[in-house]
Design a protein around this motif. Structure first.
Motif, PDB file in Angstrom:
ATOM      1  N   GLN A   1      28.571  17.909  56.699  1.00 18.59           N
ATOM      2  CA  GLN A   1      28.069  18.991  55.846  1.00 18.59           C
ATOM      3  C   GLN A   1      26.542  19.002  55.779  1.00 18.59           C
ATOM      4  O   GLN A   1      25.938  19.991  55.367  1.00 18.59           O
ATOM      5  N   ASP A   2      25.912  17.901  56.200  1.00 17.45           N
ATOM      6  CA  ASP A   2      24.449  17.823  56.234  1.00 17.45           C
ATOM      7  C   ASP A   2      23.887  18.170  57.611  1.00 17.45           C
ATOM      8  O   ASP A   2      22.691  17.987  57.858  1.00 17.45           O
ATOM      9  N   GLY A   3      24.755  18.649  58.496  1.00 14.39           N
ATOM     10  CA  GLY A   3      24.290  19.087  59.806  1.00 14.39           C
ATOM     11  C   GLY A   3      24.480  18.092  60.927  1.00 14.39           C
ATOM     12  O   GLY A   3      23.974  18.301  62.036  1.00 14.39           O
ATOM     13  N   LEU A   4      25.226  17.006  60.689  1.00 17.49           N
ATOM     14  CA  LEU A   4      25.470  16.040  61.758  1.00 17.49           C
ATOM     15  C   LEU A   4      26.578  16.550  62.672  1.00 17.49           C
ATOM     16  O   LEU A   4      27.610  17.034  62.210  1.00 17.49           O
ATOM     17  N   ARG A   5      26.359  16.421  63.966  1.00 12.78           N
ATOM     18  CA  ARG A   5      27.349  16.783  64.972  1.00 12.78           C
ATOM     19  C   ARG A   5      27.465  15.635  65.977  1.00 12.78           C
ATOM     20  O   ARG A   5      26.510  14.885  66.175  1.00 12.78           O
TER      21      ARG A   5
END
Length: 294
Positions: free
Chosen positions: A111-115
Motif C-alpha cells: 500500500q506504500d508503493g512497494l512492488r
C-alpha cells in the motif's frame, strides 16, 4: 502468373513466417492492480507479467526468525520511505522462511508503493533491461532472485555482479535486489581453491579463486543468515500453523506425530511444520466429514 504476382505471393509467405517468429507486443503492466510480477522472455525480448494470485503470507506467520525479520523490515521500510537502503542477501538453512519473509514484506508495504518482480536465474542477464523499464516509475521495486547458486562462468553470475556494483550506469534509486541462497557465497567452493592461499608472516592471503567466489556476496550491503530450528522452535511453529488451520490445541499425539514427521523428512524447518499442520488438519476434517466410512 506475372512476376509481380509471384513477388507478392512470396512476400506474403515471408510476412506470415515473420509473424510466427516475432514476439507479440505485450501491454504495459498495470502497476496499481497487481503487486507482484515476473520477468518473462518471448523470443529475443522480455516483458513484465503480473502475478494474479500472489502469496498473501504475513510477518506474524513467520516464527523463530524475529531478528531476521527486524533487520530486513527496517531496510525495506527505509527503501519505501525514500531513504537509502541496501541490497539484501538471505542465506542459510532450507525451509526457514527466507523467501516467505520477502513475500510478507511485499504484502506489508504494497500500500506504500512497494512492488516485487521475480527474476529467474537464467534471466539475470536481462537485469539491465528490467531496470530500464521501471526506473522512471514512482513505485519502489524489489527484484527478487530466489534460491541462487552459480558456477563462476555462468552469464547470470557476471550480470548480477555488474548490476549490484561495477557497471558504468548506476542502478535507479527505486530498485533493490533481494536474493536468497542456501550458500553464503552462492558459488561452490572446492578444496583445490585453498591450495594457492599464501601465508605471509602472520597474515593469510586467500587465492584469487576464493576472492572471485566471495566477490558476488560482498556486493550485497546487508547479509542476513537463517539457522535450523531446534525442537522447541519447531514445535512452536507447528502450534502456530495448527491454530491457523483451525486446531486450537496441540495434543500429545499431535506432538509425537509432528516430531515423527520432521524425522522422516530430516528437517525441523518452518516448511516442514506447515506441511505437517496442513496434513493433520486435512485428516481431521476428512474424519469429521466421513465418520462412517473411516
Amino acid at each position: 502468373m506475372s512476376d509481380w504476382d509471384k513477388f507478392y505471393k512470396r512476400a506474403d509467405k515471408l510476412l506470415d513466417h515473420l509473424e510466427k517468429i516475432l514476439p507479440a507486443t505485450q501491454p504495459e503492466p498495470d502497476w496499481q492492480t497487481a503487486i507482484a510480477f515476473r520477468w518473462r522472455r518471448q523470443g529475443n525480448s522480455g516483458f513484465i507479467q503480473p502475478v494474479t494470485q500472489p502469496h498473501r503470507i504475513t510477518l506474524d506467520a513467520l516464527c523463530g526468525i524475529e531478528e531476521q525479520k527486524q533487520r530486513i523490515d527496517q531496510n525495506t521500510r527505509q527503501f519505501v520511505q525514500g531513504f537509502s537502503a541496501n541490497n539484501v542477501l538471505l542465506t542459510g538453512a532450507r525451509g526457514t522462511g527466507k523467501s516467505s519473509l520477502i513475500k510478507a514484506l511485499l504484502n506489508k508495504y504494497a500500500q506504500d508503493g512497494l512492488r516485487l518482480i521475480e527474476v529467474e536465474k537464467h534471466h539475470l542477464v536481462d537485469l539491465h533491461d528490467i531496470v530500464e523499464k521501471i526506473y522512471q516509475r514512482p513505485e519502489h521495486f524489489i527484484l527478487f532472485c530466489d534460491d541462487l547458486s552459480f558456477e563462476t562462468d555462468e552469464p547470470g553470475y557476471k550480470a548480477l555482479k555488474v548490476v549490484l556494483d561495477g557497471s558504468i550506469a548506476t542502478v535507479s534509486d527505486n530498485v533493490l535486489i533481494y536474493a536468497t541462497s542456501n550458500r553464503r557465497h552462492m558459488v561452490p567452493e572446492f578444496m583445490r581453491d585453498n591450495l594457492d592461499t599464501k601465508h605471509i608472516g602472520d597474515e593469510v592471503h586467500p587465492s584469487e579463486a576464493i576472492e572471485e567466489k566471495i566477490s558476488l556476496s560482498e556486493r550485497f550491503g546487508l547479509w542476513v543468515s537463517f539457522y535450523p530450528f531446534d525442537q522447541d522452535e519447531y514445535l512452536d511453529i507447528v502450534r502456530y500453523w495448527l491454530t491457523y488451520f483451525g486446531i486450537p490445541e496441540m495434543t500429545a499425539l499431535a506432538r509425537t506425530e509432528a516430531l515423527q514427521w520432521s524425522i522422516e523428512r530430516g528437517s525441523r524447518s518452518g516448511r516442514v511444520a506447515w506441511q505437517f499442520a496442513r496434513d493433520l488438519a486435512g485428516r481431521q476434517r476428512r474424519l469429521t466429514a466421513n465418520p462412517i466410512n473411516e
